[in-house]
Design a protein around this motif. Structure first.
Motif, mmCIF file in Angstrom:
data_model
loop_
_atom_site.group_PDB
_atom_site.id
_atom_site.type_symbol
_atom_site.label_atom_id
_atom_site.label_comp_id
_atom_site.label_asym_id
_atom_site.label_seq_id
_atom_site.Cartn_x
_atom_site.Cartn_y
_atom_site.Cartn_z
ATOM 1 N N SER A 1 1.323 32.953 1.160
ATOM 2 C CA SER A 1 2.411 31.999 0.871
ATOM 3 C C SER A 1 2.646 31.083 2.060
ATOM 4 O O SER A 1 2.841 29.868 1.906
ATOM 5 N N ILE A 2 2.581 31.647 3.279
ATOM 6 C CA ILE A 2 2.785 30.828 4.476
ATOM 7 C C ILE A 2 1.655 29.829 4.631
ATOM 8 O O ILE A 2 1.869 28.645 4.937
ATOM 9 N N ALA A 3 0.434 30.311 4.413
ATOM 10 C CA ALA A 3 -0.715 29.396 4.526
ATOM 11 C C ALA A 3 -0.628 28.281 3.490
ATOM 12 O O ALA A 3 -0.950 27.105 3.769
ATOM 13 N N HIS A 4 -0.213 28.637 2.308
ATOM 14 C CA HIS A 4 -0.073 27.626 1.256
ATOM 15 C C HIS A 4 0.968 26.570 1.638
ATOM 16 O O HIS A 4 0.770 25.367 1.438
ATOM 17 N N PHE A 5 2.074 27.033 2.240
ATOM 18 C CA PHE A 5 3.120 26.101 2.674
ATOM 19 C C PHE A 5 2.610 25.170 3.779
ATOM 20 O O PHE A 5 2.883 23.973 3.770
ATOM 21 N N ILE A 6 1.822 25.719 4.725
ATOM 22 C CA ILE A 6 1.275 24.881 5.809
ATOM 23 C C ILE A 6 0.341 23.825 5.242
ATOM 24 O O ILE A 6 0.336 22.657 5.661
ATOM 25 N N GLY A 7 -0.433 24.215 4.245
ATOM 26 C CA GLY A 7 -1.324 23.232 3.614
ATOM 27 C C GLY A 7 -0.553 22.115 2.947
ATOM 28 O O GLY A 7 -0.915 20.936 3.061
ATOM 29 N N LEU A 8 0.488 22.461 2.244
ATOM 30 C CA LEU A 8 1.305 21.426 1.605
ATOM 31 C C LEU A 8 1.938 20.516 2.649
ATOM 32 O O LEU A 8 2.072 19.304 2.442
ATOM 33 N N PHE A 9 2.363 21.080 3.762
ATOM 34 C CA PHE A 9 2.965 20.283 4.829
ATOM 35 C C PHE A 9 1.963 19.257 5.377
ATOM 36 O O PHE A 9 2.285 18.094 5.594
ATOM 37 N N HIS A 10 0.693 19.695 5.585
ATOM 38 C CA HIS A 10 -0.346 18.777 6.066
ATOM 39 C C HIS A 10 -0.605 17.656 5.057
ATOM 40 O O HIS A 10 -0.775 16.487 5.425
ATOM 41 N N LEU A 11 -0.662 18.007 3.791
ATOM 42 C CA LEU A 11 -0.880 16.992 2.763
ATOM 43 C C LEU A 11 0.251 15.968 2.763
ATOM 44 O O LEU A 11 0.001 14.755 2.638
ATOM 45 N N ALA A 12 1.494 16.439 2.873
ATOM 46 C CA ALA A 12 2.630 15.512 2.888
ATOM 47 C C ALA A 12 2.576 14.610 4.121
ATOM 48 O O ALA A 12 2.888 13.413 4.051
ATOM 49 N N GLU A 13 2.172 15.162 5.259
ATOM 50 C CA GLU A 13 2.077 14.358 6.478
ATOM 51 C C GLU A 13 1.003 13.284 6.337
ATOM 52 O O GLU A 13 1.219 12.110 6.685
ATOM 53 N N ASN A 14 -0.150 13.643 5.813
ATOM 54 C CA ASN A 14 -1.232 12.666 5.643
ATOM 55 C C ASN A 14 -0.829 11.585 4.642
ATOM 56 O O ASN A 14 -1.168 10.406 4.804
ATOM 57 N N GLU A 15 -0.117 11.982 3.602
ATOM 58 C CA GLU A 15 0.322 10.999 2.606
ATOM 59 C C GLU A 15 1.271 9.984 3.224
ATOM 60 O O GLU A 15 1.197 8.783 2.946
ATOM 61 N N ALA A 16 2.176 10.445 4.098
ATOM 62 C CA ALA A 16 3.108 9.529 4.756
ATOM 63 C C ALA A 16 2.371 8.552 5.674
ATOM 64 O O ALA A 16 2.699 7.356 5.730
ATOM 65 N N ARG A 17 1.382 9.049 6.381
ATOM 66 C CA ARG A 17 0.621 8.167 7.270
ATOM 67 C C ARG A 17 -0.158 7.119 6.473
ATOM 68 O O ARG A 17 -0.207 5.939 6.835
ATOM 69 N N LEU A 18 -0.807 7.542 5.402
ATOM 70 C CA LEU A 18 -1.554 6.604 4.568
ATOM 71 C C LEU A 18 -0.632 5.543 3.969
ATOM 72 O O LEU A 18 -1.003 4.378 3.848
ATOM 73 N N ARG A 19 0.591 5.947 3.586
ATOM 74 C CA ARG A 19 1.527 4.980 2.997
ATOM 75 C C ARG A 19 1.904 3.919 4.031
ATOM 76 O O ARG A 19 2.000 2.738 3.717
ATOM 77 N N THR A 20 2.091 4.317 5.282
ATOM 78 C CA THR A 20 2.412 3.345 6.334
ATOM 79 C C THR A 20 1.265 2.359 6.540
ATOM 80 O O THR A 20 1.470 1.142 6.648
ATOM 81 N N ASP A 21 0.060 2.856 6.580
ATOM 82 C CA ASP A 21 -1.101 1.975 6.738
ATOM 83 C C ASP A 21 -1.245 1.033 5.552
ATOM 84 O O ASP A 21 -1.589 -0.144 5.706
ATOM 85 N N TYR A 22 -0.950 1.529 4.361
ATOM 86 C CA TYR A 22 -1.087 0.696 3.171
ATOM 87 C C TYR A 22 -0.077 -0.438 3.190
ATOM 88 O O TYR A 22 -0.408 -1.584 2.883
ATOM 89 N N TYR A 23 1.184 -0.154 3.552
ATOM 90 C CA TYR A 23 2.203 -1.204 3.595
ATOM 91 C C TYR A 23 1.842 -2.272 4.638
ATOM 92 O O TYR A 23 2.046 -3.472 4.418
ATOM 93 N N GLU A 24 1.315 -1.876 5.765
ATOM 94 C CA GLU A 24 0.921 -2.842 6.793
ATOM 95 C C GLU A 24 -0.225 -3.720 6.297
ATOM 96 O O GLU A 24 -0.253 -4.928 6.534
ATOM 97 N N PHE A 25 -1.130 -3.113 5.578
ATOM 98 C CA PHE A 25 -2.252 -3.875 5.020
ATOM 99 C C PHE A 25 -1.765 -4.899 3.999
ATOM 100 O O PHE A 25 -2.181 -6.057 4.000
ATOM 101 N N LYS A 26 -0.872 -4.501 3.114
ATOM 102 C CA LYS A 26 -0.365 -5.422 2.095
ATOM 103 C C LYS A 26 0.421 -6.556 2.732
ATOM 104 O O LYS A 26 0.377 -7.702 2.265
ATOM 105 N N LEU A 27 1.147 -6.299 3.832
ATOM 106 C CA LEU A 27 1.913 -7.344 4.499
ATOM 107 C C LEU A 27 0.977 -8.391 5.085
ATOM 108 O O LEU A 27 1.211 -9.604 4.958
ATOM 109 N N LYS A 28 -0.087 -7.959 5.712
ATOM 110 C CA LYS A 28 -1.047 -8.913 6.278
ATOM 111 C C LYS A 28 -1.701 -9.739 5.179
ATOM 112 O O LYS A 28 -1.961 -10.931 5.348
ATOM 113 N N GLN A 29 -1.944 -9.120 4.039
ATOM 114 C CA GLN A 29 -2.560 -9.851 2.925
ATOM 115 C C GLN A 29 -1.632 -10.946 2.406
ATOM 116 O O GLN A 29 -2.063 -12.065 2.136
ATOM 117 N N LYS A 30 -0.349 -10.659 2.266
ATOM 118 C CA LYS A 30 0.604 -11.662 1.777
ATOM 119 C C LYS A 30 0.802 -12.778 2.792
ATOM 120 O O LYS A 30 0.957 -13.949 2.434
#
Length: 678
Positions: free
Chosen positions: A9-38
């Motif tokens: 259960s602990i390992a599963h929680f750590i995995g979910l935490f990593h996925l959420a962290e990577n998703e947040a980072r990707l979202r930041t990069d995506y917003y910066e990319f869209k701003l430069k495009q506009k």
């Protein structure tokens, strides 16, 4: 290797935490990319400086107004171009106006109206509102204490005691000549519904039941103070009739520092007046048992000063009714070793007290108001109209049910003992105060009703049983109870019945047709001599003032006491055991005060002015309400006796006298607002 459940259960929680962290980072990069495009699509942004200077400047402060009104142009007269009208002046002596060609005869009032316009200031008249208060207070207390072995002492079960109390309640409510259940709802729907109730009041008779003391006083004879049907000079003081135990207790609480305290009596002890010749009075015992001395109090106070006027004209009936019903039922029997024994030196008391002061009076026949020749009459009058009914209604119901049936198998081993299984106190307190407006003249398009009703009931069962050879050396007080009903109705302001004058009858007809003014014949009647302005209220419906109080005390104090001689002999040492199973106090107190003007009342219909005082008490010291001893009485036997020996026999007697039994213990629940919620 496989992981255990917690580690997985602990390992599963750590995995979910990593996925959420990577998703947040990707979202930041995506917003910066869209701003430069506009930005690439929109081209370069042009930035200009912001102007932050206001185009206007605040001048210096000037406390004086700079506004100058524009003069109006002169009046225009057709055919002559612009021509100013000649000014008219009014001399202070009122002789006339002065024009260009000399004096002009002109009425002063007309000149003022010409210059200033006609202005009449009418008196302000507030519209009355309606007030309905419903107060229901209920206390239910079961204090059935047990000390010792019930089966070994031979005590009776509580079921039979409850059934006996219900039988007494049934009897008391049967003795009540009327009920207030549903009355308020009917009268709020239509004040004319009081007429059947009025007929029932006038038909009340003595049911002639053996042992029942009853008094019925009617109409003007009800004024004064009545105690158990006897006219007296003043209301007896409660303190002069308190049970000895309660009085001693109150005196001790009120004066703990009394220097005249008897020697050898501690301040926490109650001096008991047993009335028993075997023990001197008072008894000061080191072993005290208090299984009685219960108090149940209902107190209600109503004060109304609603709407009133010097003259009241009513299209329908005028009804004034004051009715007081007081019932006391007391069963006070004590049994020693299955033998009935009563102590006449300290008997129980029942008091029904009614104080009535009514200022409603009739004038001599042929009385008429004479026409006034005075010029000091109202010059202005104002009529306000209220569509619908006006009512001030107060309903107070106070209901107390207490069961204090103790079963005590007493044993004493100490030098001093205090056992308290009674001395319960219940108190219902209700108050209402209503204050309204005054008028000079009131017209009522419907019925005018003034109703004051007080119902009071006290029921006490104090049937005690004493067993064991140790009771022979005990000082027992099993009586000395007090049941007290006290009602007061006081009306200030004389309502004088006068004939309906033709002008007032015509005014009522006009107002009912929608006219909003009065004729000078009414407004400047001799009734209103000395008034500058006349305030008039027209009520299209009924004018109703009702105060209804219903108070009930039910107390069952049926104690069973067993005391073996060998259980107490070593502890007595020539000092008796003082046992109190009586000394109960039940009171119902109600006061209704109505204040108003001295009024001349004209009725287009009938005029009813009735009052009734009904006082009844039934005190039985020879048997319980089922007519047999308590010993060996089972629940089924009591229920059978209660139904066949009490309810049926009493109901037949009362029905023959025209009285309906509607006990609080049965039937549907009271809904005083039923017509307002359907």
């Amino acid at each position: 290797m496989s992981l255990d459940q917690t580690t997985e259960s602990i390992a599963h929680f750590i995995g979910l935490f990593h996925l959420a962290e990577n998703e947040a980072r990707l979202r930041t990069d995506y917003y910066e990319f869209k701003l430069k495009q506009k930005l690439a699509e929109a081209g370069e942004f042009e930035f200009k400086p912001v102007l932050n200077k206001a185009p206007f400047e605040l001048g210096k402060f000037n406390p004086h107004s700079q506004y100058t009104p524009t003069p109006e142009p002169p009046a225009q007269v057709a055919g002559n171009g612009s021509l100013a009208l000649p000014a008219l002046t009014v001399p202070l002596d009122g002789t006339g106006a002065i024009g260009p060609d000399g004096p002009v005869p002109i009425d002063t009032g007309a000149a003022v109206d010409f210059i200033m316009g006609s202005v009449t200031i009418l008196p302000f008249i507030p519209l009355p509102s309606s007030v309905i208060t419903v107060t229901i207070q209920t206390i239910h207390l079961d204090d059935n204490d047990v000390i010792g072995d019930v089966d070994a002492a031979g005590f009776q079960p509580l079921d039979g005691l409850y059934a006996a109390l219900e039988a007494a309640i049934e009897l008391a409510e049967t003795l009540q000549p009327w009920t207030t259940d549903g009355l308020i709802a009917e009268l709020l729907d239509d004040a004319g519904n009081v007429l059947p109730f009025l007929d029932m009041i006038n038909a009340v008779e003595d049911p002639e039941i053996e042992g029942l003391n009853i008094a019925i006083i009617e109409d003007e004879d009800t004024e004064g103070v009545y105690v158990n049907g006897e006219l007296v000079d003043e209301v007896p003081e409660l303190d002069d009739h308190l049970p000895a135990f309660i009085k001693a207790k109150r005196d001790k609480l009120n004066d703990d520092e009394d220097e005249d305290q008897p020697a050898g009596v501690a301040k926490d002890q109650v001096i008991l007046d047993t009335g028993n010749d075997a023990w001197p009075t008072p008894v000061n015992s080191e072993h005290n048992v208090s299984a009685g001395a219960n108090e149940a109090h209902n107190h209600a106070a109503i004060h109304t000063s609603w709407i009133d006027a010097g003259v009241i004209a009513v299209a329908g009936d005028v009804i004034n009714l004051n009715a007081v019903s007081q019932v006391n039922v007391l069963y006070d029997t004590d049994q020693y070793h299955d033998t009935l024994q009563n102590d006449p030196s300290a008997p129980s008391q029942a008091q029904n007290i009614a104080s009535t002061q009514i200022d409603n009076r009739d004038v001599p026949d042929g009385f008429e108001i004479e026409a006034s020749t005075s010029t000091d009459l109202p010059s202005n009058w104002h009529v306000v109209r209220l569509e619908g009914d006006v009512t001030v209604t107060n309903y107070l119901q106070q209901h107390t049910f207490v069961m204090d049936s103790d079963r005590l198998d007493l044993t004493f081993s100490a030098n001093s003992t205090s056992i308290v299984t009674g001395e319960n106190l219940t108190y219902n307190l209700g108050a209402a105060a209503d204050f309204g407006q005054g008028y000079d003249l009131i017209f009522v398009g419907g019925t005018m009703l003034s109703l004051n009703v007080v119902n009071q009931t006290n029921v006490l069962l104090d049937n005690d049983q004493f067993y064991g050879s140790g009771m022979d050396d005990a000082a027992v007080s099993g009586h000395d109870n007090l049941l007290r009903n006290e009602a007061s109705i006081h009306q200030e302001g004389i309502d004088t019945q006068v004939d309906m004058l033709d002008d007032f009858k015509t005014a009522l007809d006009d107002l009912q047709q929608g006219v909003d003014d009065l004729s000078a014949a009414v407004a400047q009647s001799a009734y209103f001599e000395g008034l500058d302005q006349l305030r008039v209220l027209y009520i299209d419906g009924d004018l109703t003032q009702m105060n209804v109080v219903d108070q009930v005390n039910y107390l069952g104090d049926m104690d069973q006491v067993h005391m073996a001689l060998d259980s107490v002999q070593s502890a007595l040492d020539d000092i008796p055991v003082a046992i109190t199973t009586g000394s109960n106090l039940l009171t119902n107190t109600a006061s209704i005060t109505q204040t108003g003007f001295d009024s001349d009342v004209m009725a287009g219909g009938d005029y009813y002015n009735d009052a009734l005082l009904y006082q009844a008490d039934l005190i039985d010291t020879d048997a319980n309400p089922a007519g047999v001893g308590m010993t060996g009485l089972t629940n089924e036997a009591v229920a059978f006796l209660a139904d066949d020996m009490i309810a049926d026999a009493v109901n037949e007697s009362l029905e023959a006298a025209g009285i309906t039994n509607d006990a609080h213990t049965g039937g549907t629940a009271l809904d005083v607002m039923q017509t307002m919620t359907t």
